[in-house]
Design an enzyme around this catalytic site. Structure first.
Site, PDB file in Angstrom:
ATOM      1  N   GLU A   1      -5.550  -1.937  -8.057  1.00 53.30           N
ATOM      2  CA  GLU A   1      -6.628  -1.956  -7.054  1.00 53.30           C
ATOM      3  C   GLU A   1      -6.173  -1.467  -5.681  1.00 53.30           C
ATOM      4  O   GLU A   1      -6.369  -2.141  -4.669  1.00 53.30           O
ATOM      5  CB  GLU A   1      -7.203  -3.376  -6.929  1.00 53.30           C
ATOM      6  N   VAL A   2      -5.573  -0.297  -5.654  1.00 54.66           N
ATOM      7  CA  VAL A   2      -5.094   0.236  -4.379  1.00 54.66           C
ATOM      8  C   VAL A   2      -6.158   1.140  -3.773  1.00 54.66           C
ATOM      9  O   VAL A   2      -6.520   2.154  -4.348  1.00 54.66           O
ATOM     10  CB  VAL A   2      -3.778   1.012  -4.583  1.00 54.66           C
TER      11      VAL A   2
END
Lengths: 397, 397
Positions: A191-192
């Site tokens: 989840e960057v």
């Protein structure tokens, strides 16, 4: 009893203890249908449970209780998602301001506390997989060291352009290597959202200078963190986004942790990397609607027929994320559903029930056993919709 | 502090204790923004919580813990759904075989246990409303006295044709009157499926002889049970089906307990009877999907504008049915959601929040207070879908 390791013997005793039953009429402990000859071994070597001490702090005794309960179901890896965006509860001697990111001074673990957890778990046959989730889930790091943030207004991911970022990671993993003796460390990587990198002028200039776009910078970050972990003797676990985005460049020692796409495991093992299965629709304990039957039926090797590829699936893990739970209800939310997954991870495929109804009786019995041992496992009907067990009693099985 | 009753004083101290806060920095208990002048009284006189010891047995200490927790939220009626189809855990001295219907001898309450619960509750300002749910939810009565069943193959409702049935009810209510001193008793009366009456020849003949069809027999049963309760000095609470089926014939002292139809309260009070509100979509705690916001927003006087009719709604009750919970998770399932309903039942209408978001902060604070007091109340985000509170800490409010 014969066992190749002390942990094998421990598991053997767990099995034995489950064959014993207290007879409430005669007031005697009986071994059901003795004598028994049991030859047994786990199907998967990695049988994990994730706890999350960043979203809600869990006091040490609560973590120890969770460890105790894991042994009853023969789970053998406590994946400790120690820090995240919300709080940084662990003391890092190399960078002593990091735990300024704890919720409060009452909600912190000293390095000695962490060592105590590791030792407590190890005595019970459980390895502790420590995680730092970089670069995306690390906002709390900047409370003590604001230069880790892209800027005060844009606080994550960690600043990829700052050498200090990697020094801190190196310091953490150096400290970890003295505490967390398990051969794996988890580096997160999920989840960057890189928008703070492109909108922060300093970082944007750095990207240009290096000739990287933001996805290349994400890759650069993850691979550099991997190198640091390797330098401290660890093999690496990373969440699946790292594989999806730059799979072939991951270090061959990487284990990909599946949590999103159901079919991803096949791709991971086809590429020659190892995999841990935690797909969220089936094995996320914070999904209260997921029934124990769904936990039971989640097969890690689904659609993987090649034997060598099957061996690359080292196991699975149920995840007790901390957003919705804390010390007040963690045991009730983990159990009994985690036990359904634990049976799948332990038992040979051909001995697993095809229909979970065949499991209901022994799972209900097992949850009563947990209650007797002081674990506040909920009734089978507690969560989800299709659970067939409603009213009942642990004295009448 | 001035109060008209000792219970008023108790509630006053509860309020005072909630104004006090421990300052973790200075290590001192502080009274927020003192001095305070508070004039306060409950909006509704009946503020209940149902527990169900038939579907799962609850040990005495668990019931006492529930009572303790109720006082913190100023709930004042413990509705004890003691017996039902699944088990009959209470000793009835007049009919000593009735508790043969318990799950086991380890899962029973003596009459002295029940008296202890009543006394424990009374000291904390809480009345105990005992329930026998006749004729429909009473299968377990026949374990000790099989003649209460229509037949061995058709075991409920209780045999309407048998004088012994009413003798047993009389014996139970006679014993109740020595233990349960609250002015109300709950006689149930819901979910009656009369098919065993028509298919059992003996009962079918009796119906013909009396010139009754099965719905008249249902009415006959409920009204006769009411008369027995009245003879022991009780006023009666009955579930709403009794009102729906033969409302005008119910004794005027009847309180109708709403659980199904949302608009029913209006009809009950328009007919001149009193009402307790527990509509299942909003105030059933075993509905894990119902959010605390829905608990908060459930207004007992919705669409009732006539002041005299408003007064007939004596209050409301949240229901912790026992099918899905037991001692392992009852506290976590009751709290914090019951507290949202408790505020609606206590606070004047014009002081209630229109938007539950205004409540989030103080409810989160209250659940932390419960934790400090040893009640395992879950985080606000624990159940339901829309709860806005996720990660957090009781030390940082």
């Amino acid at each position: 009893m014969q066992a190749q390791t002390v942990y094998g013997a421990l598991h053997g005793f767990q099995t034995f203890s489950q064959l014993c039953q207290f007879n409430f009429k005669s007031k005697v402990i009986e071994v059901n249908m003795a004598p028994w000859t049991i030859i047994d071994q786990p199907r998967f070597s990695y049988r994990g449970l994730l706890i999350d001490t960043s979203r809600h702090y869990l006091p040490l005794p609560v973590i120890k209780n969770v460890i105790d309960s894991m042994t009853y179901a023969k789970l053998n890896v406590l994946h400790w998602h120690i820090v995240d965006t919300q709080s940084f509860p662990l003391e890092i001697p190399s960078y002593p301001k990091l735990w300024d990111g704890a919720y409060s001074t009452s909600e912190r673990y000293t390095a000695a506390d962490a060592a105590e957890i590791v030792s407590y778990a190890q005595k019970r046959g459980i390895n502790v997989l420590a995680e730092i989730d970089v670069p995306g889930h690390a906002l709390s790091w900047g409370v003590g060291y604001p230069s880790l943030w892209p800027s005060k207004d844009c606080q994550q991911p960690l600043d990829v352009s700052n050498e200090f970022t990697f020094k801190v990671i190196d310091g953490i993993l150096s400290d970890f290597s003295k505490i967390f003796e398990f051969k794996f460390v988890h580096l997160g990587g999920d989840e960057v959202n890189t928008s703070c990198w492109t909108t922060t002028p300093r970082i944007s200039r750095w990207l240009k200078k290096k000739g990287m776009n933001e996805s290349q910078a994400y890759e650069y970050f993850v691979l550099r963190a991997q190198d640091i972990a390797l330098s401290h003797g660890y093999e690496i676990v990373n969440w699946e986004e790292t594989f999806v985005n730059f799979g072939k460049k991951l270090n061959p020692k990487t284990i990909v942790h599946n949590w999103l796409a159901v079919g991803l495991t096949q791709q991971v093992v086809a590429s020659g990397l190892r995999c841990i299965v935690s797909n969220q629709e089936k094995w996320y304990l914070d999904h209260l609607d997921t029934t124990w039957e769904e936990f039971y039926l989640n097969e890690p090797l689904r659609n993987i027929t090649n034997l060598n590829q099957q061996k690359l699936v080292i196991g699975g893990e149920v995840c007790m994320w901390g957003e919705t739970i804390d010390a007040s209800d963690i045991e009730q939310t983990i159990w009994p559903r985690a036990a359904a997954a634990a049976e799948r991870l332990w038992t040979p495929y051909d001995k697993l029930a095809k229909n979970p109804r065949q499991v209901t009786g022994r799972l209900a019995h097992f949850r009563c056993l947990l209650n007797q041992r002081g674990v506040a496992a909920a009734p089978l009907a507690g969560f989800g919709r299709s659970s067939p067990r409603g009213p009942g009693s642990c004295y009448v099985q």
